[in-house]
Design a protein around this motif. Structure first.
Motif, short mmCIF file in Angstrom:
data_model
loop_
_atom_site.label_atom_id
_atom_site.label_comp_id
_atom_site.label_asym_id
_atom_site.label_seq_id
_atom_site.Cartn_x
_atom_site.Cartn_y
_atom_site.Cartn_z
N GLY A 1 17.97 -11.93 30.07
CA GLY A 1 16.68 -12.41 29.57
C GLY A 1 15.84 -11.21 29.16
N ARG A 2 14.72 -11.01 29.87
CA ARG A 2 13.86 -9.87 29.57
C ARG A 2 13.92 -8.78 30.63
NH1 ARG A 2 8.26 -12.39 27.20
NH2 ARG A 2 9.21 -13.47 25.44
N LYS B 1 23.70 -17.39 34.50
CA LYS B 1 23.89 -18.80 34.19
C LYS B 1 22.57 -19.44 33.77
CE LYS B 1 27.33 -21.34 35.79
NZ LYS B 1 28.24 -21.86 36.74
N GLY B 2 22.57 -20.04 32.60
CA GLY B 2 21.37 -20.69 32.09
C GLY B 2 20.45 -19.78 31.29
N LYS B 3 20.72 -18.50 31.25
CA LYS B 3 19.89 -17.57 30.48
C LYS B 3 20.43 -17.48 29.05
CE LYS B 3 17.81 -16.20 34.24
NZ LYS B 3 16.47 -16.30 34.59
N LYS B 4 19.55 -17.21 28.11
CA LYS B 4 19.97 -17.14 26.70
C LYS B 4 20.77 -15.88 26.41
CE LYS B 4 16.58 -20.03 24.46
NZ LYS B 4 15.62 -20.12 23.39
N THR B 5 20.25 -14.74 26.86
CA THR B 5 20.94 -13.49 26.53
C THR B 5 21.30 -12.72 27.79
OG1 THR B 5 18.85 -12.31 26.38
CG2 THR B 5 19.73 -13.23 24.33
N GLN C 1 23.05 -8.97 28.17
CA GLN C 1 23.56 -7.82 27.44
C GLN C 1 24.00 -6.73 28.40
OE1 GLN C 1 20.22 -6.71 25.04
NE2 GLN C 1 21.02 -7.78 23.24
N ASP D 1 30.55 -10.82 24.58
CA ASP D 1 29.71 -11.71 25.38
C ASP D 1 29.96 -11.39 26.86
OD1 ASP D 1 28.24 -13.68 26.56
OD2 ASP D 1 29.26 -15.35 25.59
N ASN E 1 29.67 -22.85 29.80
CA ASN E 1 29.74 -23.66 28.56
C ASN E 1 30.72 -24.73 28.71
OD1 ASN E 1 27.76 -22.05 27.54
ND2 ASN E 1 29.15 -20.75 26.42
#
Length: 129
Positions: A8-9, A30-34, A36, A60, A129
């Motif tokens: 996330g951030r 789990k459940g976070k968009k990004t 990295q 990914d 997913n």
């Protein structure tokens, strides 16, 4: 292994064995968009494995961590199944045409089957997913 990731951030440091780091990434991401990968330090085999898996999963990190953790769980399951099979084979004896099993060994088999169920539940949690 030491791995820095941006979930996330927030930036987070994961440290421990290769297996525990991958499990933690899956749980945190789990459940976070990004998710990295920022950097990592590990032994040569772990580095190669992580890079190979990252290439296979289109960089990914969440899918990569999930597949590596899944691989560890499946190898544990195979090990436990082999142990159960061996114990059952050693516990069996035939007396007067009837098949009997040693109670102490069968207790060990039940404990191993319990561990197998725990691993199966962890595998279900890993699905991404």
């Amino acid at each position: 292994m030491e791995l820095w990731a941006k979930i996330g951030r927030t930036k987070k440091k994961f440290q421990g064995s290769f297996r525990s780091v991958m499990e933690d990434i899956v749980k945190e991401g789990k459940g976070k968009k990004t998710v990295q990968l920022l950097s990592f330090h590990a032994g040569q085999k772990e580095r190669r494995r992580l890079k190979r898996e990252l290439r296979a999963n289109d960089k990914d990190l969440l899918k990569t961590a999930s597949s590596i953790a899944r691989w560890f769980y499946l190898s544990d399951m195979r090990r436990i199944r082999r142990r159960i099979k061996d114990l059952k084979k050693r516990a069996r004896y035939v007396s007067k045409g009837e098949v009997f099993y040693c109670p102490k060994t069968m207790e060990q088999v039940r404990e191993l089957e319990g561990k197998l169920e725990e691993i199966r539940s962890k595998l279900e949690e890993l699905k991404v997913n």
